[in-house]
Design an enzyme around this catalytic site. Structure first.
Site, short mmCIF file in Angstrom:
data_model
loop_
_atom_site.label_atom_id
_atom_site.label_comp_id
_atom_site.label_asym_id
_atom_site.label_seq_id
_atom_site.Cartn_x
_atom_site.Cartn_y
_atom_site.Cartn_z
CG ASP A 238 48.83 -34.99 16.03
OD1 ASP A 238 47.69 -34.59 15.73
OD2 ASP A 238 49.01 -36.02 16.73
CD GLU A 297 45.82 -31.23 17.62
OE1 GLU A 297 44.66 -31.64 17.76
OE2 GLU A 297 46.81 -31.94 17.89
#
Ligand code: GLC
Length: 576
Positions: A238, A297
């Site tokens: 993330d 990401e």
């Protein structure tokens, strides 16, 4: 099941990589490859499970592990190769679990560690890999470290795990710099009664960690090992572009922060220092048997910088968000496909293809809009007061898009519900919305709740079969009855059955490992060969001619006129 390519160990044909043909024709997905387990991250179809909205086993309105376990046969039948689970760790859920209070504990809301282990075992038994979400940029404010930091004085080792600074102004009453939070308002909150503030690039309840602190690095290596020891096949990382901030934390050059909040460049994003972290993680992953992967990401600009994350000693894949943001135009898709493959080829990594996730408007709704506008960007949802999409048009395009996307060489992500053609909940009233983005901007930004609505499994059951009762943490629109799994199951032309067939053919024809060769077609039509298949997608509205004697293996819509490909339709033909 039959299609699990990574269970096979056949030697794939060596394919030459031709960089000289950047804008010409031939691209190879890979150089000489051994089609084995080691190779799974290069060509897999990875299904994103957003646990709170997938299936609810206990009836509290929030999805959970037992819900996922009960649906593994469904995922197996769908034909995906791997699952990615969004965070299920202990969390106050201020950002739907992307605010982690304990990285080693399954939140009781989702189940227990034993249940996760069962899920893993049963997925593996069915030949599906499982990757989990790692959230290293920030913790929850309820994480023991942050609680200790608040109780400790400025300058203490407890505070040094986060980014605390004195405020500006006489009494420290102004934030240390002008950085905005991605979710709206300032990126700093003041510690009550003190001059010090802490940085949070996202919600106030998501304090950023200080990655210059070796203790933070050591802790995350342990977290990686904790989940690797349990047998996970990898991690989706993330905010991979956010961990390191430029020294000095200088003001953003643009005075007013808000419009800069989602910017991809700035002293907080994509600093070169992040790569050292991923190189060290690679070493950890490589100590485990089999191929354990990392996917980044990372929202970065220029796009070339994305390749830094997938150099051979770092991560395996990065999400291709540019593909997701492409407007419905044949030329635009051709460009993005070409440039994506050319870029990843420079570092020998596979290209990924993404059309939706839990942060962006679902594809059928995006492509049902007259103007895509900012709705391609994460968080820019569609609400009751914004123009509504044309549902039928959007679905038709999304079905065609699936046939384009899943015919491309590389690894493809499917976001839960995508296989149902599920639209966004575009009329959800503000009182139900829970996304911190909506809350922090007082509704100025619609946010992401519309793509996170619990899935419909049974048309005639309460909560459309999401759980045993009628509770759902976000309301489902009435239209979801039409999209329910049981309604689609028996309908030969349903989107669900289309996806099943796509995935089966993709496997049988080895499209993920293939090589793309463009074929000339009309202005609105994209055409290419991949192995023994020819793929055509007509993104215009006028019917286009199909090659003479075409043998149609699959089409996204019925073909009413022989030899013609209607608008917003895709076909896979058998090459003769
Ligand atoms: C990522 C996640 C998003 C989350 C944010 C903060 O962008 O995909 O859902 O809100 O990080 O963790």
């Amino acid at each position: 099941m039959f299609r699990r390519k990574f269970l096979a160990t056949t030697l794939a044909t060596a394919v030459a990589l031709s960089l000289s043909s950047l804008y010409g024709s031939a691209y190879a997905a890979d150089a000489t490859t051994v089609q084995s387990d080691e190779n799974w991250a290069r060509n897999s179809v990875i299904y994103q499970i957003y646990p709170r909205s997938f299936a609810d086993g206990d009836g509290n309105g929030i999805g959970d592990m037992s819900g996922v376990i009960s649906r593994l046969p469904y995922l197996d039948k769908l034909g995906v190769d791997a699952l990615w689970l969004s965070p299920f760790y202990k969390s106050p859920q201020a950002d739907a679990g992307y605010d982690v209070a304990d990285y080693r504990v399954v939140d009781p809301m989702f189940g227990s560690t034993e249940e996760f282990e069962r899920l893993l075992k049963e997925a593996h038994a069915r030949g599906m890999k499982v990757i989990v979400d790692l959230v290293p940029n920030h913790t929850s404010d309820e994480h023991a470290w942050f609680q200790a930091a608040l109780k400790s004085p400025p300058g203490s080792p407890e505070r040094a795990r986060y980014i605390f600074r004195d405020g500006r102004g006489e009494n420290g009453e102004l934030p240390p710099n002008n950085w905005p939070s991605v979710f709206g308002k300032a990126a700093w909150d003041r510690v009550p009664g003190e001059k010090q503030w802490y940085l949070h690039l996202f919600d106030s309840k998501q304090p950023d960690l200080n990655w210059d602190n070796p203790e933070v690095r050591a802790e995350f290596e342990k977290v990686l090992r904790f989940w690797l020891d349990r047998g996970v096949d990898g991690f989706r990382v993330d905010v991979a572009h956010g961990l390191i901030k430029e020294k000095g934390l200088a003001d953003l050059p643009i005075e007013e922060g808000r419009e800069n909040a989602g910017a991809l460049v700035g002293p907080m994003w994509d600093q070169d220092g992040v790569h050292e972290i991923y190189r060290s993680w690679r070493k950890v992953l490589d100590q485990y048997p089999g191929k354990r992967i990392m996917v980044a990401e990372a929202w970065v600009s220029p796009r070339e910088r994305l390749t830094h994350y997938i150099r051979s000693d770092e991560m395996d894949q990065a999400f291709n968000f540019e593909y997701l943001m492409t407007k419905w135009e044949a030329g635009a898709f051709k460009d993005i496909i070409n440039s994506s493959m050319a870029l990843t080829a420079t570092v020998g990594a596979p290209t990924t293809w993404v059309t939706s996730n839990h942060d962006t408007v679902r594809a059928p709704s995006r492509y049902g809009l007259k103007e895509l506008g900012a709705h391609a960007l994460p968080g820019n949802g569609i609400g009751p007061n914004t123009p509504q999409p044309d549902e039928a048009l959007g679905l038709r395009r999304a079905r065609a898009l699936a046939m384009l996307t899943l015919a491309l060489p590389g690894s493809t992500y499917i976001y839960q519900g995508e296989e149902l053609g599920l639209p966004e909940h575009t009329t959800m009233e503000g009182k139900y919305r829970q996304d911190p983005m909506f809350l922090r901007t007082k509704g100025e930004e619609v946010g992401r709740d519309g793509c996170r609505v619990p899935l419909p499994w049974k048309a005639d059951a309460p909560s459309f079969g999401f759980g045993p009762g009628d509770k759902t943490w976000l309301p489902q629109p009435a239209s979801y009855a039409r999209y329910a799994v049981d309604r689609q199951e028996g309908a030969a032309d349903s989107t669900l059955n289309l996806y099943r067939r796509i995935l089966e053919l993709r496997h049988d024809h080895k499209l993920g490992d293939g090589k793309l060769q463009w074929v000339d077609a009309g202005k609105d039509v994209l055409a290419f060969d991949n192995g023994d298949l020819r793929v055509l997608i007509n993104m215009g509205t006028q019917a286009a001619a199909l090659p003479e004697g075409s043998q149609v293996l699959l089409s996204s819509e019925a073909l009413p006129e022989a030899g013609k490909l209607p608008g917003n339709t895709a076909v896979w033909l058998k090459r003769t």
